[in-house]
Write an enzyme that holds these catalytic residues in place. Structure first.
Site, PDB file in Angstrom:
ATOM      1  N   GLU A  23      39.724  34.728  32.393  1.00  0.00           N
ATOM      2  CA  GLU A  23      41.028  34.691  31.732  1.00  0.00           C
ATOM      3  C   GLU A  23      41.140  33.431  30.890  1.00  0.00           C
ATOM      4  O   GLU A  23      40.701  32.359  31.295  1.00  0.00           O
ATOM      5  CB  GLU A  23      42.171  34.693  32.771  1.00  0.00           C
ATOM      6  CG  GLU A  23      42.329  36.014  33.479  1.00  0.00           C
ATOM      7  CD  GLU A  23      43.673  36.139  34.201  1.00  0.00           C
ATOM      8  OE1 GLU A  23      44.554  35.271  34.009  1.00  0.00           O
ATOM      9  OE2 GLU A  23      43.837  37.121  34.952  1.00  0.00           O
ATOM     10  N   HIS A  88      48.110  34.520  28.272  1.00  0.00           N
ATOM     11  CA  HIS A  88      46.841  34.581  28.970  1.00  0.00           C
ATOM     12  C   HIS A  88      46.232  35.958  28.738  1.00  0.00           C
ATOM     13  O   HIS A  88      46.867  36.837  28.130  1.00  0.00           O
ATOM     14  CB  HIS A  88      46.973  34.237  30.459  1.00  0.00           C
ATOM     15  CG  HIS A  88      47.689  35.244  31.311  1.00  0.00           C
ATOM     16  ND1 HIS A  88      49.057  35.409  31.285  1.00  0.00           N
ATOM     17  CD2 HIS A  88      47.223  36.132  32.234  1.00  0.00           C
ATOM     18  CE1 HIS A  88      49.406  36.351  32.169  1.00  0.00           C
ATOM     19  NE2 HIS A  88      48.301  36.816  32.752  1.00  0.00           N
ATOM     20  N   HIS A  90      43.887  39.414  30.164  1.00  0.00           N
ATOM     21  CA  HIS A  90      43.509  40.233  31.316  1.00  0.00           C
ATOM     22  C   HIS A  90      42.172  40.906  31.012  1.00  0.00           C
ATOM     23  O   HIS A  90      42.145  41.956  30.374  1.00  0.00           O
ATOM     24  CB  HIS A  90      44.581  41.302  31.597  1.00  0.00           C
ATOM     25  CG  HIS A  90      45.746  40.795  32.373  1.00  0.00           C
ATOM     26  ND1 HIS A  90      46.829  41.577  32.698  1.00  0.00           N
ATOM     27  CD2 HIS A  90      45.991  39.573  32.907  1.00  0.00           C
ATOM     28  CE1 HIS A  90      47.696  40.854  33.404  1.00  0.00           C
ATOM     29  NE2 HIS A  90      47.219  39.627  33.531  1.00  0.00           N
ATOM     30  N   ASP A 101      51.467  37.029  38.332  1.00  0.00           N
ATOM     31  CA  ASP A 101      52.000  36.468  37.092  1.00  0.00           C
ATOM     32  C   ASP A 101      53.481  36.133  37.245  1.00  0.00           C
ATOM     33  O   ASP A 101      53.944  35.074  36.808  1.00  0.00           O
ATOM     34  CB  ASP A 101      51.824  37.461  35.930  1.00  0.00           C
ATOM     35  CG  ASP A 101      50.369  37.605  35.509  1.00  0.00           C
ATOM     36  OD1 ASP A 101      49.586  36.670  35.757  1.00  0.00           O
ATOM     37  OD2 ASP A 101      50.032  38.651  34.939  1.00  0.00           O
TER      38      ASP A 101
END
Ligand SMILES: [Zn+2]
Length: 148
Positions: A23, A88, A90, A101
């Protein structure tokens, strides 16, 4: 509503491709546009890349060093920019927020942008706004985003 500059959008997606299969994470800098209505829209003018400090599980967790965050905030203020959100990626998972999250999100009113990266290619980029007033009632709401 989240407005992303073309360069910020391209850059955060590229970051996810570069760190794949881990990530990536970073900060969205820009401004809150108070247009007098209930919802405040945000405009992202630049992103700040962060190192993912989650060495234990970098493929499905991310964490930003608080000292790095303070430095980014300080440098942004000098340019007249606020932290308006975070992003971010995935890797090989949908561009939807996870319970982790939500648990680790603490900036109310900010946008949390997630990009799904499949086999090294950025696919979908979605934005979610953290709403609520405290940790007990916080939740993510789907947020419309536009590249301007
Ligand atoms: Zn996530």
């Amino acid at each position: 509503m989240l407005n992303l500059s073309q360069s910020a959008y391209a850059s955060l997606r590229q970051h996810g491709e570069e760190t794949y299969p881990h990530e990536c994470c970073g900060v969205l800098l820009g401004r809150f546009d108070d247009n007098g209505s209930q919802s405040v829209s945000k405009t992202v003018s630049r992103i700040a890349r962060c190192g993912n400090t989650r060495a234990d599980s970098p493929h499905n967790r991310y964490s930003i060093d608080p000292r790095e965050l303070i430095r980014i905030q300080r440098e942004g203020r000098v340019r007249g920019e606020d932290i308006v959100g975070f992003y971010h990626s995935h890797p090989d998972h949908p561009a939807q927020w996870s319970s982790t999250d939500l648990a680790e999100a603490h900036w109310f009113g900010c946008s949390y942008v997630i990009t799904s990266v499949e086999k090294g290619k950025a696919v979908l980029t979605n934005s979610f706004e953290l709403t609520g007033s405290d940790e007990a009632d916080k939740k993510f709401v789907d947020e419309k985003s536009e590249v301007v």
